[in-house]
Design a protein around this motif. Structure first.
Motif, PDB file in Angstrom:
ATOM      1  N   ILE A  17       0.835  -1.417   0.303  1.00 12.13           N
ATOM      2  CA  ILE A  17      -0.064   0.395  -0.147  1.00 12.13           C
ATOM      3  C   ILE A  17       1.189   1.405  -0.244  1.00 12.13           C
ATOM      4  CG2 ILE A  17      -1.579   1.597   1.798  1.00 12.13           C
ATOM      5  CD1 ILE A  17      -3.035  -1.518   2.498  1.00 12.13           C
ATOM      6  N   ASP A  19       1.676   5.429   0.292  1.00 11.81           N
ATOM      7  CA  ASP A  19       0.481   5.996   1.206  1.00 11.81           C
ATOM      8  C   ASP A  19       1.488   7.215   0.936  1.00 11.81           C
ATOM      9  OD1 ASP A  19      -1.013   7.566   2.435  1.00 11.81           O
ATOM     10  OD2 ASP A  19      -1.516   6.197   4.399  1.00 11.81           O
ATOM     11  N   SER A  20       0.876   8.402  -0.049  1.00 11.21           N
ATOM     12  CA  SER A  20       0.966   9.723   0.727  1.00 11.21           C
ATOM     13  C   SER A  20       0.221  11.012  -0.138  1.00 11.21           C
ATOM     14  CB  SER A  20       2.433   9.799  -0.272  1.00 11.21           C
ATOM     15  OG  SER A  20       3.134  11.196   0.049  1.00 11.21           O
ATOM     16  N   LEU A  26       3.514   9.410  -4.595  1.00 12.49           N
ATOM     17  CA  LEU A  26       2.876   8.524  -4.917  1.00 12.49           C
ATOM     18  C   LEU A  26       3.304   7.737  -6.208  1.00 12.49           C
ATOM     19  CD1 LEU A  26      -0.085   9.582  -3.595  1.00 12.49           C
ATOM     20  CD2 LEU A  26       1.267   7.305  -2.799  1.00 12.49           C
ATOM     21  N   SER A  40      -3.268   4.774  -1.551  1.00 10.59           N
ATOM     22  CA  SER A  40      -3.434   5.639  -0.301  1.00 10.59           C
ATOM     23  C   SER A  40      -3.311   6.859  -0.368  1.00 10.59           C
ATOM     24  CB  SER A  40      -2.992   4.847   0.732  1.00 10.59           C
ATOM     25  OG  SER A  40      -4.052   5.744   2.240  1.00 10.59           O
ATOM     26  N   ALA A  41      -4.108   8.562  -0.723  1.00 14.24           N
ATOM     27  CA  ALA A  41      -5.538   8.010  -0.232  1.00 14.24           C
ATOM     28  C   ALA A  41      -6.670   8.995  -1.050  1.00 14.24           C
ATOM     29  CB  ALA A  41      -6.180   7.587   1.467  1.00 14.24           C
ATOM     30  N   LYS A  48      -5.996  16.160  -3.869  1.00 16.28           N
ATOM     31  CA  LYS A  48      -5.808  15.081  -4.575  1.00 16.28           C
ATOM     32  C   LYS A  48      -6.848  13.815  -5.275  1.00 16.28           C
ATOM     33  CE  LYS A  48      -5.047  13.614   0.586  1.00 16.28           C
ATOM     34  NZ  LYS A  48      -4.828  12.901   1.565  1.00 16.28           N
ATOM     35  N   ASP A 105     -12.377   4.131   3.879  1.00  9.26           N
ATOM     36  CA  ASP A 105     -11.072   4.157   5.375  1.00  9.26           C
ATOM     37  C   ASP A 105     -12.576   5.197   5.379  1.00  9.26           C
ATOM     38  OD1 ASP A 105     -10.368   4.693   7.162  1.00  9.26           O
ATOM     39  OD2 ASP A 105      -8.719   4.323   6.397  1.00  9.26           O
TER      40      ASP A 105
END
Length: 202
Positions: A17, A19-20, A26, A40-41, A48, A105
């Motif tokens: 996974i 994640d950043s 990423l 993620s995420a 984002k 999530d």
């Protein structure tokens, strides 16, 4: 990020996974991966939506969706969380991702939050609703960061709280958990829950 991906992939064949909050970081991790990771995420935060969502679509990777609004705020109620899930799912599908690639999530709170017990109740309800047929007409995958619960508070609160929280979430239909698997007692707790769930399915 590239160094971490290469180093970890040398020691395990498990999926990663990445994640950043930084899409450029990423992108470096994605380019270094030999096997498709989970990204993620995504949340409703504009940077984002503009940066991470196109990456997931371009690489066709599964994507964790944090149920947080455009101000990076975690909503309190289940209804607010589910409304975010619907909106973020629509955006991800419009960008080219398949619904089966999305992992929701609901954001497990930290025990220091003043309204932590209300959040916990609504997180469980959100997992239960998403894992059933009520929201999308098909089960959606879910994940929580269990280690968030006692982060910075391990001397104040016992590990048993994590185990009990995981049991309730597993019963609600949780699919995946981010956890500190080397803390004493975790794997025996996880194994016991997995055995109970397997027996229930049988």
């Amino acid at each position: 990020m590239a160094f971490l991906v290469e180093t970890v992939e040398e020691t395990t064949d498990r999926g990663l996974i990445l994640d950043s909050p930084n899409p450029k970081v990423l992108a470096r991790g994605l380019a270094a991966c030999r096997r498709p990771p989970i990204l993620s995420a995504l949340s409703l935060e504009p940077h984002k939506i503009d940066g991470i969502l196109p990456l997931a679509a371009a690489y066709g990777t599964p994507l964790i969706i944090l149920l947080m609004d455009e101000r990076s705020r975690v909503p309190l109620t289940m209804d607010e969380r589910l409304a975010l899930a619907v909106e973020l799912r629509e955006r991800a599908v419009a960008a080219g991702l398949h619904p089966s690639q999305l992992i929701f999530d609901p954001v497990l709170p930290n025990l220091s939050w003043p309204d932590v017990w209300q959040h916990l109740r609504h997180v469980v309800g959100t997992v239960r609703m998403l894992s059933g047929l009520s929201v999308f007409g098909e089960p959606a995958r879910t994940i929580v960061g269990l280690s968030n619960l006692r982060s910075g508070l391990r001397k104040k609160y016992p590990f048993e709280l994590e185990c009990r929280c995981l049991a309730v979430l597993a019963g609600a239909g949780l699919d995946m958990v981010l956890a500190d698997v080397v803390q004493p007692g975790f794997m025996s707790c996880y194994g016991a829950l997995a055995e109970l769930l397997s027996a229930g399915e049988g």
